[in-house]
Enzyme design. Structure first.
Site, mmCIF file in Angstrom:
data_model
loop_
_atom_site.group_PDB
_atom_site.id
_atom_site.type_symbol
_atom_site.label_atom_id
_atom_site.label_comp_id
_atom_site.label_asym_id
_atom_site.label_seq_id
_atom_site.Cartn_x
_atom_site.Cartn_y
_atom_site.Cartn_z
ATOM 1 N N HIS A 54 -19.968 -36.210 -54.886
ATOM 2 C CA HIS A 54 -21.288 -35.971 -55.459
ATOM 3 C C HIS A 54 -21.441 -34.458 -55.594
ATOM 4 O O HIS A 54 -20.599 -33.688 -55.124
ATOM 5 C CB HIS A 54 -22.379 -36.535 -54.555
ATOM 6 C CG HIS A 54 -22.436 -38.027 -54.541
ATOM 7 N ND1 HIS A 54 -23.382 -38.727 -53.830
ATOM 8 C CD2 HIS A 54 -21.677 -38.960 -55.155
ATOM 9 C CE1 HIS A 54 -23.209 -40.018 -54.007
ATOM 10 N NE2 HIS A 54 -22.172 -40.189 -54.798
ATOM 11 N N GLU A 56 -23.330 -32.207 -54.162
ATOM 12 C CA GLU A 56 -23.393 -31.427 -52.927
ATOM 13 C C GLU A 56 -22.005 -31.267 -52.306
ATOM 14 O O GLU A 56 -21.621 -30.172 -51.893
ATOM 15 C CB GLU A 56 -24.343 -32.093 -51.919
ATOM 16 C CG GLU A 56 -25.766 -32.226 -52.402
ATOM 17 C CD GLU A 56 -26.065 -33.526 -53.144
ATOM 18 O OE1 GLU A 56 -27.230 -33.931 -53.153
ATOM 19 O OE2 GLU A 56 -25.130 -34.153 -53.704
ATOM 20 N N CYS A 79 -28.238 -38.007 -51.126
ATOM 21 C CA CYS A 79 -28.161 -39.387 -50.664
ATOM 22 C C CYS A 79 -28.107 -39.446 -49.143
ATOM 23 O O CYS A 79 -27.496 -38.615 -48.485
ATOM 24 C CB CYS A 79 -26.977 -40.112 -51.289
ATOM 25 S SG CYS A 79 -25.375 -39.389 -50.923
ATOM 26 N N CYS A 88 -24.557 -37.315 -48.528
ATOM 27 C CA CYS A 88 -24.681 -35.885 -48.846
ATOM 28 C C CYS A 88 -25.670 -35.196 -47.904
ATOM 29 O O CYS A 88 -25.480 -34.035 -47.541
ATOM 30 C CB CYS A 88 -25.116 -35.700 -50.293
ATOM 31 S SG CYS A 88 -23.823 -36.182 -51.460
#
Length: 146
Positions: A54, A56, A79, A88
Site C-alpha cells: 500500500h 504507506e 488500513c 498500514c
C-alpha cells in the site's frame, strides 16, 4: 511548525502520488503517501498492485531505520486490518511516525475510523480533512460502496 498552507501543499503531493497508482492498484483504491521531516519532503509512494505494498508501506521502504520525528500525509485513512498485506496503521506505529495527516476516512467497514483510532491510541497526532474535497473527488469512484 508548519502552517495549514504547508499541510495542504504536502497533501497535494500525496494526491499526485495517488494518481500514479492507477490502473495497477485496482481493485484497491489509489492511495498516495508523502513523508516529511522538519518541513522538508523526504519520500513519497503509492499503492501498488493487489497483494503488494500500500502507499504507506511503499514510501516507508524507501527509508531505512526509524521514521521517528517524521510526518506522514496520506490521502486515505491507513488500513487497520491485515488482508493480503499487513496493517498500514501498525506499520506507521512500529516505524515511529510522530504525526499523520489524513485527507479522508476510509468508508470500508473493515476500517472506517479504526486506523485513525489505532494511530491515536499509540500516541500519534492525527489531523483529518486536509484537502478532503479534492481527494474525495478523485478517490470516490474507487472507494467501498455499501
Amino acid at each position: 511548525m508548519l502552517n495549514r498552507k504547508s499541510h495542504v501543499e504536502f497533501m497535494v503531493l500525496a494526491l499526485e502520488e495517488s494518481k500514479k497508482a492507477l490502473p495497477h492498484c485496482l481493485p484497491n483504491p489509489p492511495v498516495g503517501c508523502v513523508l516529511v521531516q522538519d518541513g522538508t519532503f523526504m519520500a513519497s509512494g503509492y499503492t501498488k498492485e493487489p497483494g503488494s505494498d500500500h502507499a504507506e508501506a511503499s514510501v516507508m521502504q524507501s527509508i531505512t531505520g526509524s521514521l521517528e520525528g517524521m510526518v506522514a500525509y496520506v490521502t486515505l485513512e491507513p488500513c487497520s486490518f491485515h488482508g493480503r498485506t499487513p496493517s498500514c496503521a501498525n506499520a506507521l506505529i512500529e516505524r515511529g511516525i510522530k504525526e499523520v495527516f489524513v485527507a479522508i476516512e476510509d468508508p470500508d467497514p473493515r476500517n472506517s475510523g479504526r486506523g485513525i483510532r489505532m494511530l491515536r491510541d499509540a500516541g500519534i497526532t492525527v489531523t483529518e480533512n486536509i484537502l478532503s474535497d479534492s481527494v474525495s473527488q478523485f478517490l470516490s469512484p474507487y472507494l467501498y460502496k455499501n
